[in-house]
Write an enzyme that holds these catalytic residues in place. Structure first.
Site, PDB file in Angstrom:
ATOM      1  CE  LYS A  48       2.279   3.310   4.925  1.00 13.82           C
ATOM      2  NZ  LYS A  48       1.816   2.059   4.292  1.00 13.82           N
TER       3      LYS A  48
ATOM      4  CE1 TYR B  93       1.959  -0.393   8.348  1.00 12.13           C
ATOM      5  CE2 TYR B  93       1.256  -1.543  10.314  1.00 12.13           C
ATOM      6  CZ  TYR B  93       1.482  -1.530   8.959  1.00 12.13           C
ATOM      7  OH  TYR B  93       1.232  -2.638   8.217  1.00 12.13           O
TER       8      TYR B  93
ATOM      9  CG  HIS C 103      -1.724  -1.216   1.378  1.00 11.26           C
ATOM     10  ND1 HIS C 103      -1.856  -1.875   2.570  1.00 11.26           N
ATOM     11  CD2 HIS C 103      -2.443  -1.935   0.476  1.00 11.26           C
ATOM     12  CE1 HIS C 103      -2.635  -2.933   2.406  1.00 11.26           C
ATOM     13  NE2 HIS C 103      -2.998  -3.004   1.144  1.00 11.26           N
TER      14      HIS C 103
ATOM     15  CG  ASP D 248      -3.954  -6.393   0.597  1.00 11.97           C
ATOM     16  OD1 ASP D 248      -4.309  -5.234   0.308  1.00 11.97           O
ATOM     17  OD2 ASP D 248      -3.401  -6.678   1.676  1.00 11.97           O
TER      18      ASP D 248
END
Length: 186
Positions: free
Chosen positions: A75, A135, A65, A171
């Site tokens: 990130k 994250y 992603h 996904d």
């Protein structure tokens, strides 16, 4: 006193961060994030969002992603239980490492984290059951800016260490790249 050792990964801006644990008979303290110290690694924005994932099944894959500008995000990925094969794919238009990937094992045992700059797709494979990640994101999620690569994209060729045991319908449904894909502009 620095709580991190910052190492260069083989792509511009991508960093491996080793966290130091301070332990005694009670247990340990490990800093997961420090904007002041991570500025040296390229983290230049405030934290806009913090997410936690639990992946129950060993071999499950999540990703790959990313978000497009103006909501492109950095990130900072930490594994707090289990272990993962964490992957970043360079999607930056005109980058010398365009469509190249980098993978690294993250776990609480190796105290490593991955700092992923804007313009990269991210995904991971759980190498252990009951794996948890935290994250830190520099930009909040914006559905209209969301993008994704298929985890078996032939133009990228990520080598997942285990057979893919589970993939979400979302996904699984990400299309393969078209020949006209030229990367993302930041």
């Amino acid at each position: 006193m620095s709580r991190f050792k910052i190492l260069d990964a083989p792509m511009a801006g991508l960093k491996i961060v080793e966290r130091f644990k301070h332990a005694d008979e009670r247990g340990f303290l490990a800093r997961l994030f420090c904007s002041e110290e991570l500025q040296a690694a390229g983290w230049s924005k405030p934290i806009a969002q913090v997410n936690q994932t639990l992946t129950v099944r060993r071999g499950a894959v999540r990703g790959l992603h990313f978000q497009r500008a103006p909501h492109a995000e950095m990130k900072f990925i930490n594994c707090i239980r289990g272990k993962v094969w964490d992957v970043a794919v360079d999607l930056r238009r005109d980058s010398l490492t365009f469509l190249k990937w980098f993978g690294i094992e993250l776990s609480p045992d190796n105290n490593r984290a991955l700092l992923i700059p804007e313009g990269f797709a991210h995904g991971f494979q759980a190498l252990a059951a009951e794996t948890e990640l935290i994250y830190f994101h520099s930009c909040a999620y914006h559905p209209d800016s969301e993008g994704a690569l298929h985890v078996e994209e032939p133009c990228v060729g990520v080598q997942w260490p285990l057979p893919i045991a589970e993939l979400s319908p979302r996904d699984r449904g990400h299309p393969k790249l078209s020949e006209s894909f030229q990367g993302i502009a930041l």
